[in-house]
Design a protein around this motif. Structure first.
Motif, PDB file in Angstrom:
ATOM      1  N   TYR A   4       0.839  -1.192   0.000  1.00  0.00           N
ATOM      2  CA  TYR A   4       0.000   0.000   0.000  1.00  0.00           C
ATOM      3  C   TYR A   4       0.878   1.248   0.000  1.00  0.00           C
ATOM      4  O   TYR A   4       2.014   1.247   0.476  1.00  0.00           O
TER       5      TYR A   4
ATOM      6  N   ARG B 156      -6.908  -9.255   9.879  1.00  0.00           N
ATOM      7  CA  ARG B 156      -8.100  -9.012   9.069  1.00  0.00           C
ATOM      8  C   ARG B 156      -9.285  -9.673   9.772  1.00  0.00           C
ATOM      9  O   ARG B 156      -9.355 -10.886   9.892  1.00  0.00           O
TER      10      ARG B 156
ATOM     11  N   TRP C 121     -16.188  -4.870   0.957  1.00  0.00           N
ATOM     12  CA  TRP C 121     -15.530  -4.223   2.089  1.00  0.00           C
ATOM     13  C   TRP C 121     -14.689  -5.217   2.857  1.00  0.00           C
ATOM     14  O   TRP C 121     -15.049  -6.388   3.004  1.00  0.00           O
TER      15      TRP C 121
ATOM     16  N   TRP D 271     -12.115  -5.182   6.600  1.00  0.00           N
ATOM     17  CA  TRP D 271     -11.680  -4.414   7.768  1.00  0.00           C
ATOM     18  C   TRP D 271     -10.462  -5.091   8.373  1.00  0.00           C
ATOM     19  O   TRP D 271     -10.436  -6.313   8.568  1.00  0.00           O
TER      20      TRP D 271
ATOM     21  N   SER E  55      -8.314  -0.122   9.654  1.00  0.00           N
ATOM     22  CA  SER E  55      -8.447   0.248   8.247  1.00  0.00           C
ATOM     23  C   SER E  55      -9.749  -0.300   7.669  1.00  0.00           C
ATOM     24  O   SER E  55     -10.196  -1.392   8.027  1.00  0.00           O
TER      25      SER E  55
ATOM     26  N   ASP F 106     -11.209  -1.150   3.888  1.00  0.00           N
ATOM     27  CA  ASP F 106     -10.868  -1.311   2.476  1.00  0.00           C
ATOM     28  C   ASP F 106     -12.136  -1.367   1.639  1.00  0.00           C
ATOM     29  O   ASP F 106     -13.095  -2.066   2.008  1.00  0.00           O
TER      30      ASP F 106
ATOM     31  N   ARG G   2      -8.057   2.268   0.637  1.00  0.00           N
ATOM     32  CA  ARG G   2      -8.007   2.075   2.095  1.00  0.00           C
ATOM     33  C   ARG G   2      -8.011   3.420   2.822  1.00  0.00           C
ATOM     34  O   ARG G   2      -7.307   4.351   2.432  1.00  0.00           O
TER      35      ARG G   2
ATOM     36  N   THR H 248      -7.520   4.768   6.860  1.00  0.00           N
ATOM     37  CA  THR H 248      -7.032   4.286   8.152  1.00  0.00           C
ATOM     38  C   THR H 248      -6.964   5.419   9.164  1.00  0.00           C
ATOM     39  O   THR H 248      -5.989   6.181   9.182  1.00  0.00           O
TER      40      THR H 248
ATOM     41  N   VAL I 184      -4.221  -0.029  -2.278  1.00  0.00           N
ATOM     42  CA  VAL I 184      -3.728  -1.346  -1.874  1.00  0.00           C
ATOM     43  C   VAL I 184      -3.665  -2.245  -3.106  1.00  0.00           C
ATOM     44  O   VAL I 184      -4.628  -2.324  -3.885  1.00  0.00           O
TER      45      VAL I 184
END
Length: 250
Positions: free
Chosen positions: A84, A157, A164, A166, A207, A209, A219, A221, A244
């Motif tokens: 990223y 994760r 989505w 997270w 984060s 995504d 992303r 954050t 990302v």
């Protein structure tokens, strides 16, 4: 006498006809009404069949959609590596007696998901801002400052969706602050800035995504960054926005 003989057969025929035809006329409506009472049954059965066919079709559509979503999730999160890069923002105090300032940032990092949903992240950031030192005898009022962080730690994760995802991370490492680069050679401590040097850094963030494809995501954050400059602790809040890229299917 002759007329009475001819009249008698005619009278007999009329009486017989009167007796026969009314009975048949009364029975005719009964025969016509009987089928009418049985017609709704086939129509009702047809509506039930159509409803059942429609329900089965909807179930097949939902099943295909579910299988397609599961395949997309596998394609997205079966990658071993992700990288990223992007920019960000930090609210930072450059000296114990100075006010907070806004710093612009860049960030870049890479994560190796070596343990399923748990990965190891290496993260690098740079922060740049202008300190407001107020009026002083040295004539240095708004010097430029910068910090750089080098951190690593676990990333988890905890939600994997079609669109989505997270994640959360905790990173620790070292940072380097340049607080005297904009003072023209003046020691930064003379105008209440922290001294140049290295510092322990600790970062935590979560984060979100948004997946553009299985290999590409955007992303956001929100994050916390702790630094230790000038023998004091700075608790800084900010955020990073990144692109990302994932690769290396497992």
């Amino acid at each position: 006498m002759f007329r009475s003989v001819r009249f008698f057969p005619a009278l007999t025929f009329a009486l017989v006809s009167f007796a026969v035809f009314p009975s048949s006329a009364q029975q005719a409506p009964i025969v016509d009404q009987q089928p009418a009472t049985q017609q709704p049954a086939p129509q009702q059965q047809s509506q039930q069949e159509r409803a059942e066919v429609l329900r089965q079709a909807q179930e097949r559509v939902r099943a295909r959609r579910h299988l397609r979503d599961q395949q997309t999730i596998r394609d997205t999160y079966s990658h071993k590596y992700e990288a990223y890069f992007g920019g960000g923002y930090l609210r930072f105090r450059p000296g114990n007696l100075l006010q907070h300032i806004n710093e612009a940032a860049w960030n870049v990092g890479v994560t190796d998901y070596a343990y399923g949903k748990i990965g190891i992240t290496a993260d690098f950031r740079g922060y740049y801002g202008t300190a407001y030192t107020g009026r002083n005898a040295y004539g240095v009022y708004e010097p430029s400052i910068s910090q750089y962080t080098f951190m690593a730690g676990p990333t988890v994760r905890f939600f994997e969706g079609v669109h989505w995802g997270w994640t959360a991370h905790v990173l620790a490492g070292v940072g380097h602050g340049n607080f005297g680069t904009g003072t023209g050679g003046l020691p930064p401590t003379l105008i209440n800035l922290y001294p140049d040097g290295n510092s322990f850094n600790l970062a935590a963030g979560a984060s979100v995504d948004y997946n553009l494809s299985p290999a590409l995501a955007l992303r956001l954050t929100p994050s916390y960054l702790m630094t230790r400059y000038g023998s004091s602790t700075q608790n800084n809040l900010g955020w990073q926005g990144s692109v990302v890229y994932r690769w290396g299917r497992q």
